[in-house]
Design a protein around this motif. Structure first.
Motif, PDB file in Angstrom:
ATOM      1  N   SER A  84       0.817  -1.215   0.000  1.00 23.66           N
ATOM      2  CA  SER A  84       0.000   0.000   0.000  1.00 23.66           C
ATOM      3  C   SER A  84       0.852   1.266   0.000  1.00 23.66           C
ATOM      4  O   SER A  84       0.394   2.333  -0.407  1.00 23.66           O
ATOM      5  N   ALA A 114      -8.926  -5.204  -4.660  1.00 23.31           N
ATOM      6  CA  ALA A 114      -8.125  -4.138  -5.266  1.00 23.31           C
ATOM      7  C   ALA A 114      -6.644  -4.269  -4.948  1.00 23.31           C
ATOM      8  O   ALA A 114      -5.798  -3.768  -5.694  1.00 23.31           O
ATOM      9  N   ASN A 115      -6.320  -4.943  -3.853  1.00 22.54           N
ATOM     10  CA  ASN A 115      -4.908  -5.112  -3.494  1.00 22.54           C
ATOM     11  C   ASN A 115      -4.190  -6.077  -4.429  1.00 22.54           C
ATOM     12  O   ASN A 115      -2.965  -6.029  -4.557  1.00 22.54           O
ATOM     13  N   ARG A 120      -4.580  -1.343  -6.059  1.00 22.82           N
ATOM     14  CA  ARG A 120      -4.933  -0.281  -5.107  1.00 22.82           C
ATOM     15  C   ARG A 120      -3.806   0.739  -5.006  1.00 22.82           C
ATOM     16  O   ARG A 120      -4.037   1.954  -5.013  1.00 22.82           O
ATOM     17  N   SER A 124      -4.788   4.430  -6.282  1.00 19.08           N
ATOM     18  CA  SER A 124      -4.945   5.377  -5.176  1.00 19.08           C
ATOM     19  C   SER A 124      -3.853   6.450  -5.216  1.00 19.08           C
ATOM     20  O   SER A 124      -4.080   7.590  -4.801  1.00 19.08           O
TER      21      SER A 124
END
Length: 352
Positions: A84, A114-115, A120, A124
């Protein structure tokens, strides 16, 4: 400014359509997508319906999404972008960045995790608010204390099987809440004073054999064909719903496959047939100079999508992509697709 609805169609290629229009089937397994391409703008590699050729570093979902939103291939290790807090791709400019700078709200909806594959992290970091499978799981738990929504079949135990159920409920406006932690409702998004980019990824046609919801008809003998046929009908229903809404007049819809399917032995074709990625542009602000007999890849979708919104692009190139609405040749048209892929495979300190 023109709104954008961008739909990545999992594993969807032009091979699925009827022979008379460029596919390989006597009866199209995606008849609605075929008609949409016929009646709107389709960029083709032939005189018939066609699409983008596969290029190095774009042939799986996250790579395809990066190719189409940033005009570059994916040449880093998945572990380098999956966390992330990954900083990979932070220093590139994507369609999300450009639209955000122009006052757009960017949304990404997917019926999977989404990961997975670093999606993600990538989206993002480039101005997208994300809603995925686990967003729906948590929302259903909170909104439905008796878990009736879960039991109804929307939220099931696997990650790949719920995208189209998302669509049904979105179009019927079942889910009304919209924020960074909720399922997105286009009806509510469209009421914002800012223009929007609503991007989504379908999932039912992922290999192996796809997913067939219990509401779907069984038309073909092969399960994978039926998953395409059902997904096709739900996409068509969704597009029809969009076209009935007040915001449609100022909205461009882009339908595109992410990559050719990885399902083995699904197509009965010879080596002379080129499998290409599906595309259709609905309600574009501009018309193409030439949309037939083009040699292009999914990286060309990046500037081409912006052009469809009415954006003027100096030099008609962004990243390694070329604006297909323009008269400018793509890089594969200039140097040949084989040479293009050969160059992409080379090591590049600048890229890394």
């Amino acid at each position: 400014k023109q709104n954008l609805i961008y739909i990545f169609l999992e594993s969807t290629e032009m091979t699925n359509i009827s022979k008379k229009n460029g596919g390989v089937f006597d009866i199209s397994v995606t008849p609605n997508l075929e008609n949409i391409a016929l009646n709107n703008i389709n960029f083709s590699n032939t005189n018939l319906l066609g699409g983008a050729r596969e290029s190095y570093g774009t042939s799986w979902t996250v790579a395809a999404m990066i190719a189409q939103t940033a005009g570059i291939p994916l040449k880093v290790k998945i572990n380098d972008i999956s966390s992330s807090n990954s900083t990979s791709f932070n220093n590139i400019t994507t369609i999300g960045d450009i639209l955000s700078m122009e006052g757009y709200n960017n949304y990404l909806l997917m019926g999977s995790d989404a990961n997975f594959g670093g999606r993600r992290s990538y989206f993002s970091n480039h101005s997208y608010i994300i809603s995925d499978y686990y967003t729906a799981v948590e929302m259903s738990k909170r909104l439905y204390s008796n878990n009736s929504y879960v039991q109804s079949g929307l939220i099931t135990g696997t990650q790949w099987d719920m995208m189209m159920k998302f669509l049904s409920d979105l179009t019927n406006q079942v889910l009304k809440e919209t924020s960074s932690n909720e399922i997105f409702d286009l009806t509510e998004i469209s009421k914002d004073s800012k223009p929007f980019n609503f991007t989504m990824l379908t999932a039912d046609t992922h290999f192996t054999d796809g997913y067939l919801d219990k509401s779907c008809d069984t038309i073909f003998s092969e399960a994978y064909a039926n998953s395409f046929y059902c997904s096709d009908s739900m996409i068509a229903e969704f597009i029809s719903w969009i076209q009935e809404q007040d915001f449609y007049e100022n909205t461009t819809i882009v339908l595109t496959g992410d990559h050719p399917t990885m399902q083995e032995n699904f197509y009965n074709i010879d080596n002379n047939y080129d499998r290409v990625v599906y595309n259709a542009f609905i309600n574009s602000r501009v018309l193409p100079v030439n949309n037939k007999n083009r040699v292009f890849t999914t990286m060309d979708m990046f500037p081409t999508t912006l052009a469809a919104l009415g954006v003027s692009i100096e030099g008609d190139r962004l990243g390694l992509g070329t604006n297909l609405f323009s008269s400018k040749k793509t890089i594969p048209e200039e140097i040949g697709l084989d040479n293009f892929n050969k160059e992409l495979k080379k090591s590049s300190d600048y890229y890394y």
